[in-house]
Design an enzyme around this catalytic site. Structure first.
Site, PDB file in Angstrom:
ATOM      1  N   GLY A 450       0.836  -1.192   0.000  1.00  0.00           N
ATOM      2  CA  GLY A 450       0.000   0.000   0.000  1.00  0.00           C
ATOM      3  C   GLY A 450       0.863   1.231   0.000  1.00  0.00           C
ATOM      4  O   GLY A 450       2.042   1.200   0.364  1.00  0.00           O
ATOM      5  N   GLY A 452       0.479   5.641   0.577  1.00  0.00           N
ATOM      6  CA  GLY A 452      -0.316   6.842   0.774  1.00  0.00           C
ATOM      7  C   GLY A 452       0.572   8.047   0.572  1.00  0.00           C
ATOM      8  O   GLY A 452       1.732   7.926   0.179  1.00  0.00           O
ATOM      9  N   GLY A 453       0.032   9.199   0.849  1.00  0.00           N
ATOM     10  CA  GLY A 453       0.764  10.425   0.608  1.00  0.00           C
ATOM     11  C   GLY A 453       2.025  10.540   1.446  1.00  0.00           C
ATOM     12  O   GLY A 453       3.019  11.109   1.012  1.00  0.00           O
ATOM     13  N   VAL A 457       3.553   1.206   2.692  1.00  0.00           N
ATOM     14  CA  VAL A 457       3.333   0.061   3.579  1.00  0.00           C
ATOM     15  C   VAL A 457       3.874  -1.207   2.928  1.00  0.00           C
ATOM     16  O   VAL A 457       3.602  -1.490   1.771  1.00  0.00           O
ATOM     17  CB  VAL A 457       1.823  -0.110   3.894  1.00  0.00           C
ATOM     18  CG1 VAL A 457       1.631  -1.236   4.905  1.00  0.00           C
ATOM     19  CG2 VAL A 457       1.248   1.184   4.423  1.00  0.00           C
ATOM     20  N   LYS A 471       4.913   0.249   8.052  1.00  0.00           N
ATOM     21  CA  LYS A 471       4.532   1.528   7.467  1.00  0.00           C
ATOM     22  C   LYS A 471       5.700   2.503   7.619  1.00  0.00           C
ATOM     23  O   LYS A 471       6.079   2.864   8.725  1.00  0.00           O
ATOM     24  CB  LYS A 471       3.314   2.026   8.230  1.00  0.00           C
ATOM     25  CG  LYS A 471       2.681   3.283   7.720  1.00  0.00           C
ATOM     26  CD  LYS A 471       1.381   3.425   8.471  1.00  0.00           C
ATOM     27  CE  LYS A 471       0.660   4.705   8.222  1.00  0.00           C
ATOM     28  NZ  LYS A 471      -0.614   4.697   8.941  1.00  0.00           N
ATOM     29  N   ASP A 569     -11.360   9.159   8.925  1.00  0.00           N
ATOM     30  CA  ASP A 569     -11.215   8.595   7.581  1.00  0.00           C
ATOM     31  C   ASP A 569     -11.681   7.146   7.569  1.00  0.00           C
ATOM     32  O   ASP A 569     -11.015   6.273   7.022  1.00  0.00           O
ATOM     33  CB  ASP A 569      -9.757   8.710   7.129  1.00  0.00           C
ATOM     34  CG  ASP A 569      -9.603   8.498   5.626  1.00  0.00           C
ATOM     35  OD1 ASP A 569     -10.629   8.539   4.914  1.00  0.00           O
ATOM     36  OD2 ASP A 569      -8.464   8.277   5.174  1.00  0.00           O
TER      37      ASP A 569
END
Ligand code: NAG
Ligand code: NAG
Ligand code: NAG
Ligand code: NAG
Ligand code: NAG
Ligand code: NAG
Length: 747
Positions: A450, A452-453, A457, A471, A569
Site C-alpha cells: 500500500g 499513501g501520501g 506500507v 509503514k 477517515d
C-alpha cells in the site's frame, strides 16, 4: 590636493559623528549612557554584532516588548524586560534614571519596568557580545545588574540555572505563555539543588521531566550531550554556596541556546550556518520514556519495546495490579515478588544486578558517598536494609525511590538484589531498523502492499515468523513537525488497545527512518469482501457475519471516541478483517498523528465517506465519524460502493421507506433467513440515521451501539437524504490500492 580633500571628508565625517551621536548610536552602539535613550525603532547592537536589543512584537503588533535577540535570527528572543506588562504603542523608551536605574518608560513616562539599581557615579548600560545586558557604575566599574541574572525562557552560554544557596538567588527558565505571549507560562526548567544535582522540568509544581543526575561530564539521562563536547563544555557546580548548571561554548563553536518552549520541552539548539536554521542537538523529554515516572515504582520503560509493553517490571518484580497492567494502565507500578531476607544469616540469596542503558532513579532525596567501593557499598546496604524497614528498591523511572547509597539500589529476585545502574546510551533502534530491513527484504518493491501520501506500507516477516505490516514514513515528511507528531501519536496509540482496532506492535525511529509496525491481517480489508470481484469473496461473508462486523466497527469507533480520538477517515479500506471475521479499524488517529489540518492543505481523505459539514466547512466532530460509519454500514449491506453509486443513500432510504429492503441487499449473499431480515431492516434504519445531513440529527456512536445491540430500544425515523454525493469535490480524491490490507498511507 587629493590629500586635502580626503582629510576634509574625514573631518566632516568625524564632526558628523560627534555632532550627531543619536544617528550613530541608533545604528551601531552597544552602550547607553546617562541622558541617552533607546526608543522604539532604535537598537543597541553588541560589539561583534551577535545580539540586538530593541522593541519587538511577538504576535499582536499592538503589544510592544523590550528584548534582546540573536541579530541573525530575530525570532529567537533571549530576554524580555516587560514580559508581563507590554506597551500598547510604539512610544516606549529605555532610559537611565537620575538615580542610576535602567528604566523602561511608556508613552506617558510611567515606569513599566526597572532594574531597581541605584548608582553613585554615572551609570552606563552595555549590551555585551555574550548577549548579557549589564548596568554598571562607572566609578567602580562593577556590574550592578545584568540580564543574565534574570532569565526568560532562554539559556545562553555563560548563564546559569540553579540556586545560590547563600544569597537565595534562584535562576530558572520560565516558558512563555504562548509563542505570541512572553508572560510567564506553566513550565520551568532548573537545576534541582536537592540531593544529587540534576535538571528538572516542572509543569506548575509537578515534575514532568528530569535529566537524570550529573555523572561528571553530562546528565546521565541526556547522553546526547557527550556528542557535542567538542563544541561545548557543560558545567555543573555543586558547592556549599551554589548548585548551578551552565555551559560554555568553545572557541569557534556556532551560536547556540537552550530554549524552554511554551509547550514544555527544553531544547539545546545550535545555529547551522549553511541552512541558516536552528538545529536541535538534544531535548527533553526526548521520548515517551522520558516522561517522569512513566512506568512508576520499579517499572522500566523501553521506548523501543512493542507498544503493549513500553513498561515492564524490573527483574524480581511484578505488576502491582496485573489486571490494570494488562490493559495498559501501569499507574500502580510493580512490586517485589519475594521479600528481602536482608542478609539474615550466611545463606542469603540477596545480591546485586547490573542494569545498563537506563537513567538513574530520581536523586532528589539521595546523597552520595563517592569514597566507598562496591563491596563496602554492598555491606552498607545490607546494614541499611536491616535498619530501615522502609527501604525500597528502585529502577529507571521509579516514582518515589529512596536509597541511602550512591548508584546502588536495593531490589530483589528472591533475594536482595542491588541494582547498579550503569549509564550507557543504548537504544535498540539500530537493531530494529536492521530487523525491519530484513523483514521487508530491504524494503523491496515486491513487498509493497500500500502507499499513501506520507508513507509506504510493506508486508514483512519477522524472524519468529510473525507477519507484519511495516509503514514507513516518506523522507520528505521527516520535518520537525512530522517527527513530533509521530512521537506524540506513538504515546497516544500505546494506550489505544482494543479488539476492534489494529494493533501497533513496534515503532522504529532513527535519523531518517520512521517506521510503524502493525499486526498484519492476512485476510486483508473489508472492501475486498463487500465489493470484491473475485470469486466467492462477497458470498463468503454471510448476513450474520456482516451484522457482526457492523457491530464490531461501531464498538471500535465508540472506543476511539471514548479516548477523545476522531478517526476521520473511516472507510472499508481502513477496516481489516481477522481470520475469525473480526473487524479491526486501522489508521485511527492518523489525523492527530500526521496531519495538522490547519497547516496542511494537502490533506486528502477518501471521498464518499465525509460528512457534508466536514467536506464543506472542515467542521470536525465525533459526528463526522458517525456519518462515515453510516455510509460503511449501507455499503456492507448493499455491496454497492458509494463512489460508484453516488445515489446510494437516497436509494437506501427509498427502498427502506417503501419496505423493499430485499432489493437493497447484496444479491451475491444468500437470502437472509429467520429473524435476520428484521435485524437487517433495523440495521439499515440505524445506518440512515447516521447519514442524516445535520450532525445533530445523527445519533452518537454510543447510541448506535445501543441501538444495534438492544432491539427493543426506540428508533427514530430518518429523513430523506437531500444531498447527493459528488465525487468531484475538489481536493478529495486519492489513489488507493484495493488490495491493500493495512495501514494505508498516513493520511
Ligand atoms: C530620547 O532622546 C532624545 C534625544 O536626546 C530626546 O529628544 C527625547 O526626548 C528622549 N526621549 C525620552 C523618552 O527620554
Ligand atoms: C524592581 O522592583 C519592583 C518592585 O519591587 C519589582 O516588581 C520588579 O520585579 C523589580 N525588577 C527587577 C528587574 O528585579
Ligand atoms: C523525597 O522525600 C520526601 C519526604 O519524604 C517525599 O515527600 C518525596 O516524595 C521524595 N521525593 C522523591 C522524588 O522521592
Ligand atoms: C538496502 O538498500 C540500501 C539502499 O536502499 C542499500 O544501500 C543497501 O546496501 C541494501 N542492503 C542490502 C542488504 O541489500
Ligand atoms: C483468511 O485467510 C485464511 C488463510 O488464507 C483462510 O483460511 C481463511 O478462510 C480466511 N478467512 C477469511 C475470513 O477470509
Ligand atoms: C433496551 O431498551 C429499552 C427501551 O429503551 C430499555 O427499556 C431496556 O432497558 C434496554 N435493555 C437493555 C438490556 O439495556
Amino acid at each position: 590636493m587629493e590629500l586635502m580633500s580626503s582629510y576634509l571628508i574625514s573631518l566632516l565625517l568625524f564632526s558628523f559623528l560627534v555632532l550627531s551621536p543619536r544617528a550613530f548610536a541608533a545604528e551601531v552602539t552597544d552602550t547607553l549612557g546617562k541622558g541617552q535613550n533607546v526608543t522604539d525603532g532604535e537598537t543597541l547592537v553588541s560589539a561583534g554584532g551577535s545580539f540586538t536589543l530593541g522593541f519587538f512584537s511577538p504576535g499582536v503588533a499592538a503589544k510592544r516588548y523590550l528584548g534582546i535577540w540573536f541579530t541573525l535570527s530575530e525570532d529567537v528572543v533571549c530576554w524580555v524586560a516587560n514580559s508581563e506588562r507590554p506597551l500598547s504603542d510604539s512610544y516606549g523608551a529605555l532610559v537611565i534614571s537620575a538615580m542610576g536605574s535602567l528604566l523602561l518608560l511608556d508613552s506617558s513616562g510611567q515606569v513599566v519596568w526597572s532594574s531597581n539599581t541605584t548608582g553613585i557615579g554615572s551609570t552606563s548600560v552595555q549590551l555585551l557580545e555574550s548577549g548579557n545586558l549589564v548596568v554598571s557604575d562607572e566609578s567602580g566599574g562593577a556590574a550592578m545588574w545584568q540580564s543574565f541574572d534574570h532569565l526568560s525562557n532562554t539559556q545562553l552560554p555563560g548563564t546559569k540555572i540553579g540556586k545560590n544557596l547563600w544569597t537565595g538567588a534562584d535562576w530558572q527558565l520560565t516558558s512563555w505563555r504562548s509563542a505570541n505571549d512572553p508572560s510567564a507560562g506553566n513550565f520551568r526548567y532548573m537545576t534541582d539543588a536537592e540531593g544529587v544535582p540534576q535538571n528538572i522540568l516542572l509543569d506548575g509544581d509537578q515534575v514532568k521531566y528530569r535529566t537524570g543526575p550529573w555523572n561528571g561530564l553530562w546528565f546521565s539521562g541526556v547522553t546526547e550531550m557527550a556528542t557535542y563536547s567538542d563544541m561545548f563544555t557543560y558545567l555543573l557546580t555543586s558547592t556549599p554556596s551554589e548548585v548551578t548548571y551552565g555551559y560554555v561554548a568553545k572557541p569557534g563553536a556556532p551560536f547556540s541556546h537552550v530554549l524552554l518552549t511554551d509547550d514544555g520541552v527544553f531544547r539545546h539548539l545550535v545555529w547551522d550556518h549553511s541552512s541558516r536554521k536552528w538545529k536541535v542537538f538534544f531535548q527533553g523529554p526526548r521520548d515517551i520514556c522520558d516522561h517522569y515516572g512513566k512506568c512508576r515504582a520499579f517499572g522500566m520503560c523501553n521506548a523501543n519495546a512493542p507498544l503493549a509493553s513500553f513498561c515492564s517490571c524490573i527483574k524480581g518484580f511484578s505488576p502491582t495490579s496485573p489486571l490494570l497492567w494488562k490493559i495498559g494502565d501501569t499507574s500502580k507500578g510493580c512490586r517485589r515478588n519475594l521479600m528481602l531476607d536482608c542478609g539474615n544469616g550466611a545463606s542469603t540469596t540477596d545480591g546485586f544486578v547490573v542494569m545498563e542503558g537506563v537513567k538513574l532513579p530520581d536523586t532528589h532525596n539521595a546523597s552520595v558517598d563517592p569514597s566507598i567501593t562496591l563491596e563496602e557499598c554492598n555491606t552498607r546496604l545490607m546494614v541499611a536494609t536491616l535498619v530501615y524497614s522502609w527501604f525500597v528498591a528502585v529502577t529507571a523511572e521509579a516514582q518515589h525511590p529512596q536509597f541511602p547509597a550512591p548508584l546502588v539500589i536495593g531490589a530483589s529476585i528472591a533475594s536482595l538484589v542491588v541494582v547498579l545502574l550503569v549509564l550507557l546510551s543504548g537504544t535498540g533502534d539500530a537493531l530494529d531498523r536492521s530487523t525491519i530491513r530484513e523483514a521487508t527484504r530491504n524494503f523491496s518493491e515486491a513487498n509493497v502492499i500500500g502507499e499513501g501520501g506520507y508513507s509506504v506500507v510493506y508486508r514483512g516477516q519477522l524472524r519468529d515468523g510473525t507477519m507484519v505490516a511495516v509503514k514507513r514514513l516518506k523522507k520528505f515528511y521527516l520535518t520537525d513537525k512530522g517527527k513530533e507528531d509521530f512521537s506524540r501519536e506513538v504515546g497516544v496509540m500505546s494506550t489505544l488497545r482494543h479488539v476492534n482496532l489494529a494493533k501497533l506492535l513496534y515503532y522504529c525511529r532513527e535519523e531518517d527512518e520512521w517506521i510503524l509496525v502493525y499486526e498484519l491481517m492476512e485476510n486483508r480489508s473489508l472492501n475486498l469482501y463487500i465489493f470484491g470481484e473475485e470469486n466467492g469473496f462477497r458470498s463468503s461473508l454471510n448476513w450474520a457475519q456482516r451484522l457482526e462486523i457492523i457491530g464490531g466497527v461501531a464498538v471500535g469507533v465508540e472506543f476511539l471516541h471514548s479516548k477523545g480520538v476522531i478517526h476521520r477517515d473511516l472507510n472499508p479500506g481502513n477496516i481489516l478483517v481477522s481470520d475469525t471475521w473480526h473487524p479491526k479499524i486501522t489508521d485511527f488517529a492518523t489525523m492527530k498523528l500526521f496531519i495538522d489540518e490547519k497547516t496542511n492543505p494537502a490533506l486528502v481523505l477518501m471521498p464518499g465517506y465525509l460528512a457534508p459539514e466536514y467536506s464543506g466547512e472542515w467542521a470536525l466532530t465525533y459526528k463526522c465519524d458517525v456519518y462515515s460509519f453510516g455510509v460503511v454500514l449501507l455499503e456492507i449491506v448493499s455491496g454497492r460502493k458509494r463512489t460508484d453509486t453516488p445515489t446510494l443513500l437516497l436509494q437506501a432510504w427509498e427502498l427502506w421507506d417503501q419496505r423493499r429492503i430485499r432489493e437493497l441487499l447484496d444479491p451475491e449473499v444468500a437470502e437472509p433467513e429467520g429473524d435476520l431480515l428484521s435485524r437487517l431492516v433495523r440495521c439499515i434504519q440505524i445506518g440512515l440515521l447516521c447519514v442524516q445531513r445535520l450532525p445533530e440529527d445523527r445519533p452518537t456512536v454510543t447510541e448506535v451501539v445501543e441501538l444495534l445491540t438492544n432491539t427493543s430500544s426506540q428508533l427514530l425515523t430518518p429523513q430523506r437524504p437531500t444531498q447527493l454525493f459528488s465525487i468531484d469535490t475538489p481536493g478529495l480524491s486519492r489513489t488507493i490500492r484495493s488490495d491493500q490490507h493495512l495501514p494505508r498511507g498516513s493520511q
